[in-house]
Structures are given as C-alpha cells and as structure tokens.
Design a protein around this motif. Structure first.
Motif, PDB file in Angstrom:
ATOM      1  N   GLY A   1       5.121 -29.041 -18.695  1.00  0.00           N
ATOM      2  CA  GLY A   1       6.324 -29.584 -19.717  1.00  0.00           C
ATOM      3  C   GLY A   1       6.975 -29.937 -19.405  1.00  0.00           C
ATOM      4  O   GLY A   1       7.443 -30.640 -17.384  1.00  0.00           O
ATOM      5  N   THR A   2       8.198 -30.381 -19.417  1.00  0.00           N
ATOM      6  CA  THR A   2       9.183 -31.060 -19.305  1.00  0.00           C
ATOM      7  C   THR A   2      10.443 -31.855 -20.278  1.00  0.00           C
ATOM      8  O   THR A   2      10.153 -31.829 -21.374  1.00  0.00           O
ATOM      9  N   LEU A   3      11.545 -31.981 -20.136  1.00  0.00           N
ATOM     10  CA  LEU A   3      12.784 -32.310 -20.919  1.00  0.00           C
ATOM     11  C   LEU A   3      12.408 -32.966 -20.111  1.00  0.00           C
ATOM     12  O   LEU A   3      13.092 -33.458 -18.932  1.00  0.00           O
ATOM     13  N   LEU A   4      12.899 -34.320 -21.434  1.00  0.00           N
ATOM     14  CA  LEU A   4      13.447 -35.856 -20.706  1.00  0.00           C
ATOM     15  C   LEU A   4      15.264 -35.928 -21.107  1.00  0.00           C
ATOM     16  O   LEU A   4      15.272 -37.144 -20.949  1.00  0.00           O
ATOM     17  N   GLY A   5      15.658 -34.872 -21.616  1.00  0.00           N
ATOM     18  CA  GLY A   5      16.895 -35.557 -22.112  1.00  0.00           C
ATOM     19  C   GLY A   5      17.114 -36.429 -23.493  1.00  0.00           C
ATOM     20  O   GLY A   5      15.873 -36.639 -23.510  1.00  0.00           O
ATOM     21  N   GLY A   6      17.891 -37.293 -23.474  1.00  0.00           N
ATOM     22  CA  GLY A   6      18.392 -38.539 -24.648  1.00  0.00           C
ATOM     23  C   GLY A   6      18.565 -37.772 -25.547  1.00  0.00           C
ATOM     24  O   GLY A   6      18.401 -36.492 -26.025  1.00  0.00           O
ATOM     25  N   ASP A   7      17.521 -38.320 -26.495  1.00  0.00           N
ATOM     26  CA  ASP A   7      17.039 -38.019 -27.748  1.00  0.00           C
ATOM     27  C   ASP A   7      15.882 -36.918 -28.039  1.00  0.00           C
ATOM     28  O   ASP A   7      15.543 -36.048 -29.297  1.00  0.00           O
ATOM     29  N   ALA A   8      15.282 -36.541 -26.234  1.00  0.00           N
ATOM     30  CA  ALA A   8      14.432 -35.591 -26.643  1.00  0.00           C
ATOM     31  C   ALA A   8      13.399 -35.722 -26.601  1.00  0.00           C
ATOM     32  O   ALA A   8      12.080 -35.484 -27.033  1.00  0.00           O
ATOM     33  N   ALA A   9      13.370 -37.219 -27.401  1.00  0.00           N
ATOM     34  CA  ALA A   9      11.791 -38.550 -27.528  1.00  0.00           C
ATOM     35  C   ALA A   9      10.765 -37.965 -25.969  1.00  0.00           C
ATOM     36  O   ALA A   9      11.613 -38.103 -24.950  1.00  0.00           O
ATOM     37  N   GLY A  10       9.855 -37.240 -25.709  1.00  0.00           N
ATOM     38  CA  GLY A  10       8.613 -37.374 -24.819  1.00  0.00           C
ATOM     39  C   GLY A  10       8.930 -35.779 -24.521  1.00  0.00           C
ATOM     40  O   GLY A  10       7.690 -35.775 -23.646  1.00  0.00           O
ATOM     41  N   SER A  11      10.296 -35.101 -24.522  1.00  0.00           N
ATOM     42  CA  SER A  11       9.703 -33.657 -24.206  1.00  0.00           C
ATOM     43  C   SER A  11       8.840 -32.487 -25.114  1.00  0.00           C
ATOM     44  O   SER A  11       8.661 -33.172 -26.107  1.00  0.00           O
ATOM     45  N   GLY A  12       8.064 -31.798 -24.165  1.00  0.00           N
ATOM     46  CA  GLY A  12       7.206 -31.221 -24.936  1.00  0.00           C
ATOM     47  C   GLY A  12       7.765 -29.624 -24.293  1.00  0.00           C
ATOM     48  O   GLY A  12       7.440 -30.009 -23.207  1.00  0.00           O
ATOM     49  N   PHE A  13       5.585 -28.996 -24.101  1.00  0.00           N
ATOM     50  CA  PHE A  13       6.324 -27.592 -23.038  1.00  0.00           C
ATOM     51  C   PHE A  13       4.466 -28.101 -22.794  1.00  0.00           C
ATOM     52  O   PHE A  13       4.162 -26.964 -22.576  1.00  0.00           O
ATOM     53  N   GLY A  14       4.013 -29.155 -22.767  1.00  0.00           N
ATOM     54  CA  GLY A  14       2.999 -29.509 -21.752  1.00  0.00           C
ATOM     55  C   GLY A  14       1.448 -28.819 -22.257  1.00  0.00           C
ATOM     56  O   GLY A  14       1.967 -28.512 -23.914  1.00  0.00           O
ATOM     57  N   ARG A  15       0.738 -28.455 -21.646  1.00  0.00           N
ATOM     58  CA  ARG A  15      -0.666 -27.748 -22.396  1.00  0.00           C
ATOM     59  C   ARG A  15      -1.212 -26.348 -21.774  1.00  0.00           C
ATOM     60  O   ARG A  15      -0.634 -26.306 -20.233  1.00  0.00           O
ATOM     61  N   LYS A  16      -1.803 -25.421 -22.718  1.00  0.00           N
ATOM     62  CA  LYS A  16      -2.240 -25.082 -21.867  1.00  0.00           C
ATOM     63  C   LYS A  16      -3.927 -24.780 -21.530  1.00  0.00           C
ATOM     64  O   LYS A  16      -4.268 -24.558 -23.010  1.00  0.00           O
ATOM     65  N   VAL A  17      -4.432 -24.608 -20.833  1.00  0.00           N
ATOM     66  CA  VAL A  17      -6.188 -24.764 -20.674  1.00  0.00           C
ATOM     67  C   VAL A  17      -6.740 -23.668 -20.662  1.00  0.00           C
ATOM     68  O   VAL A  17      -6.609 -22.138 -20.349  1.00  0.00           O
ATOM     69  N   ARG A  18      -7.641 -23.693 -21.992  1.00  0.00           N
ATOM     70  CA  ARG A  18      -8.063 -21.922 -22.371  1.00  0.00           C
ATOM     71  C   ARG A  18      -8.357 -21.388 -21.316  1.00  0.00           C
ATOM     72  O   ARG A  18      -9.714 -21.530 -20.056  1.00  0.00           O
ATOM     73  N   GLY A  19      -7.621 -20.022 -21.063  1.00  0.00           N
ATOM     74  CA  GLY A  19      -8.162 -19.151 -20.108  1.00  0.00           C
ATOM     75  C   GLY A  19      -8.044 -20.002 -17.975  1.00  0.00           C
ATOM     76  O   GLY A  19      -8.568 -19.153 -17.468  1.00  0.00           O
ATOM     77  N   LEU A  20      -7.207 -20.520 -18.139  1.00  0.00           N
ATOM     78  CA  LEU A  20      -6.553 -20.534 -16.954  1.00  0.00           C
ATOM     79  C   LEU A  20      -5.477 -19.455 -16.686  1.00  0.00           C
ATOM     80  O   LEU A  20      -4.147 -19.587 -17.112  1.00  0.00           O
ATOM     81  N   LYS A  21      -6.311 -19.393 -15.582  1.00  0.00           N
ATOM     82  CA  LYS A  21      -4.944 -17.867 -15.371  1.00  0.00           C
ATOM     83  C   LYS A  21      -5.479 -17.667 -13.916  1.00  0.00           C
ATOM     84  O   LYS A  21      -6.374 -18.348 -12.983  1.00  0.00           O
TER      85      LYS A  21
END
Length: 573
Positions: free
Chosen positions: A513-533
C-alpha cells in the motif's frame, strides 16, 4: 448555513386514499427521510450528544459508573472523547460474541483533540499532569495527532476538563458522529518549503463549528485535513474532506484543492478531487458547506455505509460539486490545479531541519506512539530548555520540538536519545505504527502496541543497517485505525490457526500500500495474497523473510511497494 428542506409527501386527490408508504431509502434527510432507521440514529434524535456533558458533570461524576445511562455510556459519551475500555482478560475470540456490557470495563479512554497537532509547553505539561494524576501514567500519540489517555474514572472527568480548558484544550467531538480533530502540518508557519500556513483556517473552523449543534448529528464520523505542507503530511487522500495547498499556475495565487470522500476501514477509498480552487478565506465556509451536505444527504440507514465516501462514490465528483455549489455555497468555485506530487518519505518530519525563521525543528520517534506522563514532562522540559516550549504531534505517531537555535540542536538530540526518543531512529523504529489494540480497545482481536514494539526490537537485531524505508502498520481489528491498507506491510489482527491446529492471535497481511500525494495517481491499497496470514509469534520471522527477499530481488531504485506488485505469491509468503 441552513439545512436543505426535506421533501414533503403530498397526496394526489385522484388516487385512492390508502395509507402512504414511503420507501426507507438510505435515510437521507434532504430527501425527507427523517425517521431514524437504526438504534444509533434513534439515540441521536432522542438527545443530542453534546447534551451529555452536563449530565457527566452534574450526575454521573457524582453518582459513579453505575448511574450512567447505557445510551450515554456507549453512545453520547463519545461526543466528548470518552470510550469505555475493554475489560481485562477477555480474549480476541470473544470480541464479536459478547454483549457490550460484557466487554465494558469501568474505566475510560479519553481522547484529547489537538487540532493541527499544535501544543504549547503549558498544554503538554497539563496533559502530562493529567496522565500521572488520573490515567495511571498512560499517554499514546495517535496517527491523528491526538493524545489518548486510559484508566480514566468518570468521577475524574470534570476535573480533567477543567484542567484542559484552562490551557485552551478540550475533548469536544473528539469521537462520535461529529467533526473529529482537524489534521494539519506540524510545521505550519515554519517550514521553509510550505505553500500556506493553514493555522488560521484550522483555528477558525475549530472556534466556529466544533461544538455547534448544526454539525453534532452527522451520519458518521467526519475527518478533516487542512495543510499547506509541501510534503502533504496530513494525507488529503484518505480524509472525508481535505484542503491541500496549491499555487494557481495562471495567477500565482495560493489556495487549496478540495478533496472529498477518502477513508479506510473495511471498505477503503481514495478521496476524489472536486477540481476546485478554494481561497484561504473561503475554507471555513466551504468546509461548513461540505459538512452540511454530508449531514443532509449522507446515508443513515446502515452504519457501515454512513461515511461520506459512499455518497461520493455513488454520486461522483461532478454531481457532488454541483450540489455543493448550488444548494450550499450559492456560488461556483473556480477550477484549480491538483497538488504537486512529492516525496512521501518526508511526511513524518523526523530529524533536524531548518525553519524559515533561521531556527530549527527537531523531530523524534516515540516507539509506536506510546509514551507516559513522565515522558511528556521530559519532552516539555526539553522544549523549554532548547526551544520556545512549542511541541507538535504528527500523523505518524511522532513528535517535533520547534524553535531550536541551530547551535543547540546537537545537545537536544543527545538528550532526546538518552531519553529513548531517537532523532535518528532505525528504519523500523521510524516507520512502524500501531493502534491501541486489545489492551484497551473493545473492537480489537489481538494485541498491537507491545507486539509492534517487540517486532521493532527483533528486526533491529536481525537486520542491522537496513536502510530502505518500509512502513509497517499494525492494527488490532479490520477497522484500520493504523492505516494498514496504505502501508508497505499492513498487518490486520485476526485469529489464525497455528501448526498444532489451535486458534491463536495473528495477522492477515496486506502488502504494497502507498500514498504518493499530489493528485493521488499511483496511490493504492496494495495487494492481499490469498491466504497470507501469520501467527503473532511468527511475525518477526515472516517480516524478516519478506524483507530479505526484497533486498535480494529488487531492481535498481525499486521501492518495496513496487517490488510487491511484481513479486510472486511464493516470494511474498
């Protein structure tokens, strides 16, 4: 600002006279749905949350915990920053099973709102005194710039309020379905690179609207960010309403870009730009217009859909702006530019840096925001000794001492280091955050503060010299108070099955996950690998393993977030 009038049902004389039936819709006041559609809305209609203050002073503080009306205890108390703590000894497996009265302890968490993160020496010492006198020495700096105290007894609350208000602090609307604390840059007015000093806007909104019953019954919480910081440190991308400073390319005038509808929790959304240019003097009026729109059009049927982000997602930015301008402002805002992208790594203001007045500020890192009354007193003493006494809190659970003569910064750094408050922390100390967790929180499933602290210690031991910024955010439940979806490694507390088949404390892993500031382009909530605990006990092994793989396999200049987007599930496991 007047609320939108509710649509009144009229009967067509040509129709049969059958009882009128109105669709429940989403409970939006502006569409005429004024009848409460859930228990929370019923409680708010029955009595405004702000009215509970006098009952606390006159009744509950005198008669004790057992005299408290349950509707006040688990509802209206929040309007003054009070939550009952979790009763000790209740494991995370029972969080969603037990009734509220079974989870409640007889003590409270008290949230002191610190708008813009700005504290004077007198204010910090007052909080320290309250911590030691009434809160068993507890004090946590949150990622919303507040300070939270624990073990508060209802009998002590009036005295605490009196002490806070004597130095210009309060707990009003620190929680509840209200305008929460206003985030702002801790270097407002001092950062040489800032676009605007947003302090006047924050102060005006606090003085004018906080505690105003026009905004004390919103559909849900309402989080605000107003910042002129060049590093955009108050996260305009994930607040309900945000004003991010910009400079208009055509005129050179400075103002704000308006964003609405950001938020995390179980359904995270990046805020949307309305594309408007808001002058500094317009900010309070525009803020009130957005809050009024939310109050009137916000969804009130289902609590999990009552945040403004759901309204913005359904309407879109264009319609939201149209309604805002036509029904609430009465004028059109001009178009404006988006904020400029920045280096998000600068957002915590850690280290020694110059102020624009020739002095310096010194940012340091409490461990996952956890302090105590004695530490707050020590920080206040150092701020007096080396600076003007002014101290700031940040959105990363860190703190800053202002106004230090450059020649004296080395001495201050040494004293902070000796107090366990490093100015040059390791990457793990600097970039790890944690929410309150099961120690005090009734929503939590797992322990967080101590777990995150021990994780830092283990990673420092196992990976000495690791020098790449990687954020690790530890949360005790799915609600994301510690912003797990925006972290490089986000850890959501859950019960997991260990190798012996037993359910134990653990974490679901979010990556990249990342917040890049600015107009938020490229910011996002990353990925969840199925079953990754991972179990809590195995957490240091997991984080060490994935960081070693990143170090071995990253490309030149690649960030951890970028690597996770191309790494295989096996590499991330």
């Amino acid at each position: 600002m007047s609320p939108v009038s509710g649509a009144t049902a009229t009967k067509d004389a040509t129709r049969p006279k059958t009882p009128a039936r109105r669709k429940r819709g989403e409970g939006q006041w502006a569409l005429g749905y004024r009848e409460p559609l859930n228990k929370n809305e019923e409680n708010k209609k029955f009595d405004d949350g702000l009215n509970v203050r006098q009952r606390i002073i006159d009744v509950y503080s005198k008669r004790g915990f057992d005299s408290i009306d349950p509707a006040d205890l688990r509802g209206r108390f929040r309007w003054y920053g009070l939550y009952t703590q979790r009763r000790p000894g209740i494991d995370g497996g029972k969080t969603a099973i037990l009734e509220p009265e079974e989870l409640d302890d007889r003590y409270f968490m008290l949230r002191v709102r610190i708008d813009g993160g700005q504290l004077s020496g007198a204010q910090l010492r007052t909080i320290a005194d309250i911590s030691n006198t009434y809160a068993r020495g507890t004090a946590d700096v949150t990622d919303r710039q507040n300070i939270q105290l624990h073990w508060i007894e209802i009998e002590s609350v009036p005295a605490i309020w009196e002490a806070l208000e004597a130095v210009g602090l309060d707990t009003t609307e620190a929680c509840g379905d209200t305008p929460r604390v206003i985030l702002g840059c801790p270097l407002a007015g001092l950062d040489a690179d800032e676009i605007i000093d947003a302090t006047p806007e924050i102060e005006t909104i606090h003085a004018t609207f906080i505690g105003d019953k026009a905004f004390s019954n919103l559909p849900r919480k309402f989080k605000t960010s107003i910042s002129g910081c060049a590093a955009q440190c108050s996260h305009h991308e994930i607040n309900d309403v945000a004003f991010a400073a910009v400079q208009h390319p055509a005129t050179g005038e400075t103002g704000y870009d308006l964003w609405v509808g950001g938020g995390l929790s179980t359904n995270p959304m990046i805020a949307q730009r309305l594309g408007t240019f808001v002058k500094q003097e317009q900010v309070p009026e525009v803020w009130a217009a957005v809050a009024s729109l939310f109050r009137d059009y916000g969804y009130r049927r289902l609590r999990h859909r009552a945040r403004i982000k759901f309204l913005v997602a359904d309407w879109g930015a264009e319609r939201f702006r149209e309604v805002l301008e036509k029904e609430y402002l009465g004028y059109a805002l001009p178009d404006g530019p988006a904020p400029v992208n920045i280096d998000a790594g600068l957002r915590d203001h850690i280290g020694v840096h110059p102020q624009k007045d020739g002095l310096a500020y010194v940012g340091f890192a409490p461990k996952v925001g956890r302090l105590n009354g004695d530490a707050l007193h020590a920080i206040a003493a150092l701020a007096d000794k080396y600076g003007s006494g002014r101290v700031r809190t940040t959105t990363e659970q860190k703190m800053v001492i202002l106004d230090v003569p450059p020649a004296r910064t080395g001495h201050l750094v040494a004293e902070l280091e000796a107090a366990g408050l490093p100015v040059k922390p390791t990457m793990f100390r600097r970039y790890t955050m944690a929410c309150t967790g099961i120690e005090f929180c009734k929503l939590a499933i797992v322990e967080t503060k101590a777990r995150a602290s021990s994780l830092i210690d283990e990673l420092e031991r196992r990976l000495p010299g690791f020098d790449t910024p990687v954020t690790i955010n530890v949360n005790g439940c799915p609600n994301s108070c510690a912003r797990i979806q925006t972290a490089d490694i986000g850890l959501k507390g859950s019960l997991v099955t260990d190798d012996s088949g037993q359910q134990v404390e653990g974490f679901q892993v979010h990556l990249g996950g990342t917040l890049l500031g600015g107009d938020a382009a490229g910011s996002g909530f990353g990925r969840k690998v199925r079953g990754l605990k991972t179990t809590a006990d195995e957490l240091p092994d997991y984080v060490e393993r994935v960081l070693r793989r990143f170090t071995a396999n990253r490309q030149q200049g690649e960030t951890f977030s970028q690597w996770t987007m191309r790494a295989t599930d096996e590499e991330l496991s």
